[in-house]
Scaffold this motif. Sequence first.
Motif, PDB file in Angstrom:
ATOM      1  N   UNK A  79      35.493  51.408  25.944  1.00  0.00           N
ATOM      2  CA  UNK A  79      35.862  52.524  26.799  1.00  0.00           C
ATOM      3  C   UNK A  79      34.608  53.097  27.444  1.00  0.00           C
ATOM      4  N   UNK A  80      34.609  53.158  28.764  1.00  0.00           N
ATOM      5  CA  UNK A  80      33.511  53.790  29.507  1.00  0.00           C
ATOM      6  C   UNK A  80      33.825  55.276  29.575  1.00  0.00           C
ATOM      7  N   UNK A  81      33.216  56.021  28.681  1.00  0.00           N
ATOM      8  CA  UNK A  81      33.614  57.400  28.462  1.00  0.00           C
ATOM      9  C   UNK A  81      32.366  58.247  28.260  1.00  0.00           C
ATOM     10  N   UNK A 104      28.233  53.720  30.274  1.00  0.00           N
ATOM     11  CA  UNK A 104      28.790  52.492  30.813  1.00  0.00           C
ATOM     12  C   UNK A 104      29.510  52.760  32.122  1.00  0.00           C
ATOM     13  N   UNK A 105      29.359  51.879  33.088  1.00  0.00           N
ATOM     14  CA  UNK A 105      30.052  51.925  34.373  1.00  0.00           C
ATOM     15  C   UNK A 105      29.951  53.277  35.061  1.00  0.00           C
ATOM     16  N   UNK A 106      28.728  53.743  35.391  1.00  0.00           N
ATOM     17  CA  UNK A 106      28.591  55.040  36.069  1.00  0.00           C
ATOM     18  C   UNK A 106      29.224  54.997  37.456  1.00  0.00           C
ATOM     19  N   UNK A 108      38.724  51.366  30.719  1.00  0.00           N
ATOM     20  CA  UNK A 108      38.634  50.505  29.537  1.00  0.00           C
ATOM     21  C   UNK A 108      38.176  49.144  30.034  1.00  0.00           C
ATOM     22  N   UNK A 109      37.046  48.699  29.531  1.00  0.00           N
ATOM     23  CA  UNK A 109      36.471  47.426  29.965  1.00  0.00           C
ATOM     24  C   UNK A 109      36.750  46.337  28.936  1.00  0.00           C
TER      25      UNK A 109
END
Length: 141
Positions: free
Chosen positions: A116-118, A86-88, A110-111
């Motif tokens: 969590x973009x992890x 997520x969200x690179x 944290x979206x």
Amino acid sequence: MEQRAADRAPRGAGGREKVKPAPFPARNGKRPFNASGVVAVGERRFVFVDNKDPGSLFELTLDADTDVAVRIRRRRLAGAGGGALGDPEGLARVDRDGEIFFIVASSLSVARGREINDGLLRVRYGAGGDLPAEVMSGFRE
């Protein structure tokens, strides 16, 4: 022969030449690219991350004479890593045993208050087609 001040590139801190952004007219579907991390893969060829498109990387080719983008090619991420991040945002190049790999990192944000973009992906670069990707799990452990 001395250059006129208007012809010289602007200087930043320490007297280094500043790099000016150059927008390119190509779009990612109906919206402009939101390029984040960028790495060189050849002369006048670069791969970048669009943080609004987690399932692909994009290969940019510049014209040899004008440094204008002549082509932006979508390179889909295939395998277990395709769409898993997520969200690179970040992109790094690793050269090993004659091969090129990329490490793609999420924003670690944290979206929407809970998601969590992890994550990290390892991507093997090749000249054409999809790019094999795999999740690098446990990097925070």
